[in-house]
Design an enzyme around this catalytic site. Sequence first.
Site: not given
Length: 765
Positions: A69, A116, A118, A120, A527, A567
């Site tokens: 990450h 961005e 999030h 999980h 992106d 991700s």
Amino acid sequence: MSERADTHGGQAPDAHLDTVKRAEDTPGERQPYAELGMKTDEYDRVRDILGRRPTSSELAIYSVMWSEHCSYKSSKVHLRQFGTKAPESDALLVGMGENAGVVDIGDGWAATFKIESHNHPSYVEPHQGAATGVGGIVRDIMSMGARPIAVMDALRFGAADAHDTRRVLPGVVEGISHYGNCLGLPNVGGEVVFDPCYIGNPLVNALCVGLLRKDQIKLATAPGPGNKVVLFGALTGPDGIGGASVLASATFEDESHTKRPSVQVGDPFMEKLLIECCLELYQADVVVGIQDLGAAGVSCATTELAAKGTGGMDVRLDLVPLRDPSLRPEEILMSESQERMMAVVTPDDIDAFMAICTKWDIPATVIGEVTDSGRLVMTWYGETIVDIPPGTAADDGPVYERPFHEPAGQAALNADDPARLARPDDLRATLLELLGSPNLASKEWVTSQYDRYVRGNTVLAQPADAGVLRISEVMPGAEETTRGIALSTDGNGRYARLDPYAGAQLALAEAYRNVAVTGARPLAVTDCLNFGSPEDPEVMWQFAEATRGLADACRALGVPVTGGNVSFYNQTGSTPIHPTPVVGVLGVIDDVAKRVRSGFTGPDEKIILLGDTEEEFGGSEWAHVAHGHLGGLPPQADLEAERALGLVLTEAASRGLLTGSHDLSDGGLAIALAESCLAQGVGCTVSLTGEDAFVGLFSESSSRALVTVAPESFEAFAELCAAHEVPCYGLGTTGGTSLTVEGVLDVPVTELRETHTATLPGIFG
């Protein structure tokens, strides 16, 4: 407030404190690096860098900073294309490598934006996972010196009627709504997509945009030995420990508390105060450098600030204000507690800095000082527990050139052309079936939970193709400008599964087109690249192809990538999600009064189709809904045609030639016509003479838009299209109470609305 908050510090050192001296004296002591997500060769490299084993605190720093990450270790070799292939751009002020990109939008103003993931955390705890995703991306924008002015979200879930989706989606929507509404930020757009591949692994991608004067950009840097390091905002707690690595519970064996919550807990009211506090700090010019505390928390903020400054920093970790005084140093370093920032302040400005924090009731503590030692040194009650070169954690992590190859079944998948599928005889029924399907049905059940108009500067919001915001009155001194900005996010996992190179380009093309149909000029890209495990060569091939496609498309369209997020490990067991590059595009419109509304806005206007239609059904909504089919090739991405279409749309808007517009994408012309009718309740009568009606209505060919013009503007608009070589087809006129395709179908607008709006309330209540 004093330089130390009232609540600070943790437990005093004990005999088991892992100091640098102890690390030197116990080189063979086993350390839980594998449990922290590190490979053996990565751990060995840390030992080589330090010339000894790391302390447990140093191991905490390297494990999170070298995580996928934070370090982009599997993606970095491919992401470099966004720089090497970047088009020249006079608008780009800050590009990749900072907390968010910044572009010049004219009149002395700049916009900063970023998206961005999030994912999980939002599956584990939907409300807090999604809420803190919003909070984190807002702080990225704050850290650039900007006022956040709006958010968007791109959401993907499993099948709409799946039990897992009914658990996750309401919590995600509630979390986004709660956090954004409490901050007073309008949510102006995004997506909600359903597909079985996202069962067990939803995608929650959050975007924020902010405004600032172009000469007041802030950066994450710590220059000037002697400058103070200030941690301010919420207190540090046990939530989110190890969120950036694989950590979830027992972190440091019996030295650590078990059951630490792995998902962060957000406080939007604290973040609202933090926004206003930061803006006043910037206005007072008492901030030398600033970094938000998101992934990796204190570990990230200290290493990145030091590495980008004069190279060194001394930190007293026992001064960090805590919600839980039992936290150990390792846990403080890895905590991802929300609503925290770190600033670098000169000694002369520290009193003014603290006074502003006190005014806004923001806890603030001086925890360290900038040095030129080239070392990040942390102490715990006088004992040295960290002594590392900060750049080795922040910038010099591992870089993997992972093997990749085309998936074994890719050729067979592409050969399974949807041309073999039975075509419907009843196109009216097909239209209604698609219009009421979860992906194409109204998302009002979701978006009505968001405040789209708070602050009063929203010009367009969902279900419009893009969000449009005026600049005037958002920031002091902006009243004199008529400018606005437009934003859209788009992506299509089915297209990318069939061809990740083309799929990424189609995602960019649609977002670019959605911005253009409002009358705005697309300027820049952010992106969020959502993929399965990078250790799977087939997934890595998808990622390599998608990044290559996106970089090539950005160059062709003249819009640089300013930043974003990767991700990985989005999969259920060994089954990855469809490769899902989500692309956000920001554009500028010189006069928001000339923005073009979505759909049909009145009767007796000419309806024009821009762009050519081919028989392209690979990955289409029709194939998906009517046959559960995925195969063939996605529509061709014609970037030259896309750019020409954008020029026509923006010039026509500036000249006042358009009365309405809507892009063509999922579901093709049929869905565009239906949505255009629903926008203002205005019907239409169109003709598809000379075409195969099924292809004409449901093909998903790219680079197309539907516009309306007043009869007296038609000739001027046709000349504009000819000048740019954009195909222009008159379809019919607006008016009446039905969507009528002559000789093919006739559906009352009331029936369209009933079908369109019933689906999500019927599923989610």
